[in-house]
Design a protein around this motif. Structure first.
Motif, short mmCIF file in Angstrom:
data_model
loop_
_atom_site.label_atom_id
_atom_site.label_comp_id
_atom_site.label_asym_id
_atom_site.label_seq_id
_atom_site.Cartn_x
_atom_site.Cartn_y
_atom_site.Cartn_z
N PHE A 248 0.40 12.22 -20.53
CA PHE A 248 1.07 10.92 -20.56
C PHE A 248 0.82 10.14 -19.26
CE2 PHE A 248 4.86 8.34 -19.66
CZ PHE A 248 4.84 7.50 -20.77
N TYR A 249 0.67 10.89 -18.15
CA TYR A 249 0.51 10.25 -16.84
C TYR A 249 -0.91 9.76 -16.57
CZ TYR A 249 5.10 11.94 -15.29
OH TYR A 249 6.43 12.16 -15.14
N ILE A 250 -1.87 10.15 -17.39
CA ILE A 250 -3.27 9.82 -17.09
C ILE A 250 -3.47 8.31 -16.98
CG2 ILE A 250 -5.61 9.80 -18.03
CD1 ILE A 250 -5.11 12.59 -19.12
N VAL A 251 -3.03 7.56 -17.98
CA VAL A 251 -3.26 6.11 -17.98
C VAL A 251 -2.53 5.42 -16.82
CG1 VAL A 251 -2.95 3.97 -19.27
CG2 VAL A 251 -3.80 6.02 -20.43
N PRO A 252 -1.20 5.66 -16.64
CA PRO A 252 -0.55 4.99 -15.49
C PRO A 252 -1.14 5.41 -14.15
CG PRO A 252 0.95 6.54 -16.56
CD PRO A 252 -0.21 6.39 -17.46
N ARG A 253 -1.59 6.68 -14.05
CA ARG A 253 -2.19 7.10 -12.78
C ARG A 253 -3.48 6.33 -12.52
NH1 ARG A 253 -2.30 12.09 -13.68
NH2 ARG A 253 -4.49 12.49 -14.17
N TRP A 254 -4.29 6.15 -13.55
CA TRP A 254 -5.52 5.37 -13.40
C TRP A 254 -5.22 3.91 -13.05
CZ3 TRP A 254 -8.85 7.29 -18.14
CH2 TRP A 254 -9.34 8.56 -17.85
N LEU A 255 -4.19 3.36 -13.69
CA LEU A 255 -3.84 1.98 -13.41
C LEU A 255 -3.38 1.81 -11.96
CD1 LEU A 255 -1.90 0.99 -16.65
CD2 LEU A 255 -4.15 0.15 -15.92
N VAL A 256 -2.50 2.70 -11.52
CA VAL A 256 -2.03 2.62 -10.14
C VAL A 256 -3.17 2.86 -9.16
CG1 VAL A 256 -0.53 3.70 -8.42
CG2 VAL A 256 0.33 3.28 -10.73
N GLY A 257 -4.01 3.87 -9.48
CA GLY A 257 -5.15 4.13 -8.61
C GLY A 257 -6.10 2.95 -8.54
N GLY A 258 -6.28 2.27 -9.67
CA GLY A 258 -7.14 1.09 -9.70
C GLY A 258 -6.61 -0.04 -8.84
N VAL A 259 -5.30 -0.29 -8.93
CA VAL A 259 -4.70 -1.35 -8.11
C VAL A 259 -4.75 -0.96 -6.63
CG1 VAL A 259 -2.58 -2.64 -7.65
CG2 VAL A 259 -3.19 -2.08 -10.00
N LEU A 260 -4.54 0.31 -6.35
CA LEU A 260 -4.60 0.79 -4.97
C LEU A 260 -6.00 0.58 -4.39
CD1 LEU A 260 -3.01 2.19 -2.71
CD2 LEU A 260 -3.68 4.38 -3.69
N MET A 261 -7.02 0.92 -5.18
CA MET A 261 -8.39 0.72 -4.73
C MET A 261 -8.72 -0.76 -4.58
SD MET A 261 -10.15 3.39 -3.98
CE MET A 261 -11.79 2.67 -4.08
N LEU A 262 -8.20 -1.58 -5.50
CA LEU A 262 -8.43 -3.02 -5.42
C LEU A 262 -7.85 -3.59 -4.13
CD1 LEU A 262 -9.23 -5.79 -6.60
CD2 LEU A 262 -7.01 -5.83 -7.77
N LEU A 263 -6.61 -3.22 -3.83
CA LEU A 263 -5.98 -3.73 -2.61
C LEU A 263 -6.70 -3.20 -1.37
CD1 LEU A 263 -3.71 -5.51 -1.62
CD2 LEU A 263 -2.17 -3.53 -1.70
N LEU B 227 0.84 -1.21 0.00
CA LEU B 227 0.00 0.00 0.00
C LEU B 227 0.87 1.25 0.00
CD1 LEU B 227 -2.77 -1.10 2.53
CD2 LEU B 227 -3.15 -0.49 0.13
N ARG B 228 1.96 1.21 0.75
CA ARG B 228 2.86 2.36 0.78
C ARG B 228 3.53 2.56 -0.57
NH1 ARG B 228 5.98 0.63 4.43
NH2 ARG B 228 4.77 1.40 6.20
N SER B 229 3.95 1.46 -1.21
CA SER B 229 4.59 1.56 -2.53
C SER B 229 3.61 2.10 -3.58
CB SER B 229 5.11 0.19 -2.97
OG SER B 229 6.16 -0.24 -2.13
N LEU B 230 2.39 1.61 -3.55
CA LEU B 230 1.38 2.09 -4.51
C LEU B 230 1.06 3.56 -4.29
CD1 LEU B 230 -1.03 -0.99 -4.51
CD2 LEU B 230 0.27 -0.15 -6.47
N SER B 231 1.01 3.98 -3.04
CA SER B 231 0.77 5.40 -2.76
C SER B 231 1.92 6.26 -3.30
CB SER B 231 0.62 5.62 -1.25
OG SER B 231 -0.51 4.93 -0.76
#
Length: 405
Positions: free
Chosen positions: A237-252, A211-215
């Motif tokens: 350029f950051y939109i897609v990776p930000r959504w991906l990281v945010g999605g994994v963060l929300m999933l966890l 969780l700390r790494s994803l944040s």
């Protein structure tokens, strides 16, 4: 009617929550509140129907560990890749990506918690009576005691593990400790120590580190405010990776939410076992009025600021600060406490997004027979504990008056 508090009608709930229209929450916070209430209600319904809160590893917990290990594997891959680039390009420009990857992996690395540097930390030699009380409560809730106790200025309490050997730290916020009765303090210790044995996946090293790494990843991809042309392009350029990281963060976050809420219900049961059901319920009521303690401390800071230079005002206002705080919180009338209980129910109040709403925790404790206290407060022990905390009480009080609250 006490003019310090809101006038309201207990019969029709008129003006029960005058601040509700001003409460502003982000979309994420609103979603987390809804999910916290939903999970909390489901767990309470299961318990009411005869279910159990026994900590267990379910499919969500196993999947959470899988996601967390994947996150850590990415950090390891960055480390290995960085070393490979550095070795392969040694002495040339080929080292640049290697250094970049190693720097990135360093910021994402799992971190071991350490003892706080800016708060008094007590050992068994410093506070034998306090540690003896903690040990007694720990035995009741089925775990061992702690290795150190930190004292800070928060209206809160917590436990964690620190260092390579996983030593245990209990952190007591003095503003909370001082507004509790001795029996409520025992309930507080039972709740916090209960977290060491209740299967809280989120606070384990593997998931907490992920969780700390994803944040950290999410922070890297945050858009630049008021961007220049190149920065605006980077934002796109950051939109897609930000959504991906945010999605994994929300999933966890969601995979661990149920286990975390179960852990809170279990910790409440440990609080009731140690201090009594009544003391555990009273502890929740005190937490609902915690903002009154914060208001009192801010008033003390303002009064100290007007009483003279910073160096002299600490000595004049430090004496009796904790007694004044406890008296102010104790003076909150029952009709105001009831109003805050109802506001908590309306808003789904919880300590944070990972906790079940407080009114559901309250209802959970009322299921079944009331538990008597397994550990009973003793006036002589309380006096000795207060003496052991005297130096920390003075230091924390001076810090609050010096730095504000």
């Amino acid at each position: 009617m006490d003019g310090r508090f809101t006038a309201w009608c207990a019969g029709c709930d008129w003006n029960v929550d005058p601040e509700q229209s001003r409460e502003k929450l982000s979309r994420l916070a609103r979603a987390q509140r809804v999910l916290a209430r939903r999970h909390g209600e489901k767990l309470l319904a299961e318990l009411t129907a005869g279910g159990t809160l026994r900590a267990r590893r379910d499919a969500s917990s196993l999947l959470a560990y899988a996601v967390a290990l994947t996150v850590h594997a990415l950090t390891l891959a960055l480390t290995v890749g960085g070393i490979w680039y550095v070795v392969r390009g040694w002495g040339g420009w080929g080292m640049v990506p290697g250094v970049f990857f190693l720097g990135l992996a360093w910021t994402l690395r799992p971190r071991l918690s350490r003892l706080p540097e800016n708060s008094p930390v007590l050992t068994r030699a410093d506070a034998p009576e306090l540690f003896a009380l903690v040990d007694e409560v720990a035995q009741v809730v089925g775990t061992r005691g702690v290795d150190a106790i930190a004292v800070d200025a928060e209206i809160n309490a917590s436990v964690m593990s620190y260092g390579i050997r996983g030593r245990r730290l209990l952190t007591l916020g003095l503003p909370l400790w001082e507004i509790l009765t001795p029996q409520q303090r025992i309930a507080l210790l039972g709740h916090e120590l209960g977290h060491y044995s209740n299967g809280d996946t989120r606070h384990g090293r593997v998931v907490a580190g992920a969780l700390r790494s994803l944040s950290t990843w999410h922070y890297f991809f945050l858009p630049v405010a008021n961007p220049e042309p190149l920065e605006a392009l980077a934002n796109l350029f950051y939109i897609v990776p930000r959504w991906l990281v945010g999605g994994v963060l929300m999933l966890l976050d969601q995979l661990t939410l149920r286990a975390t809420q179960r852990a809170e219900y279990l910790a409440d049961r440990m609080a009731a076992r140690a201090g009594s059901t009544q003391a555990a319920l009273e502890l929740m009521d005190r937490l609902l009025t915690a903002d009154s303690a914060a208001v009192t401390l801010r008033r003390e800071v303002n009064t100290a600021a007007m009483s003279g230079p910073r160096g002299s005002r600490n000595d004049t206002r430090t004496d009796g600060l904790w007694e004044r705080l406890a008296a102010d919180v104790t003076s909150v009338p029952e009709h105001e406490r009831e109003r805050r209980r109802r506001v908590g129910t309306l808003r789904g109040h919880s300590v944070d997004a990972t906790h079940p709403p407080t009114h559901l925790r309250h209802a959970c404790l009322l299921i079944g027979e009331a538990a008597p206290p397994a550990v009973v407060a003793d006036d002589d022990r309380e006096r000795r504990i207060t003496e052991e905390l005297s130096d920390a009480r003075t230091k924390v009080a001076r810090r609050i008056l010096r730095d504000g609250y």
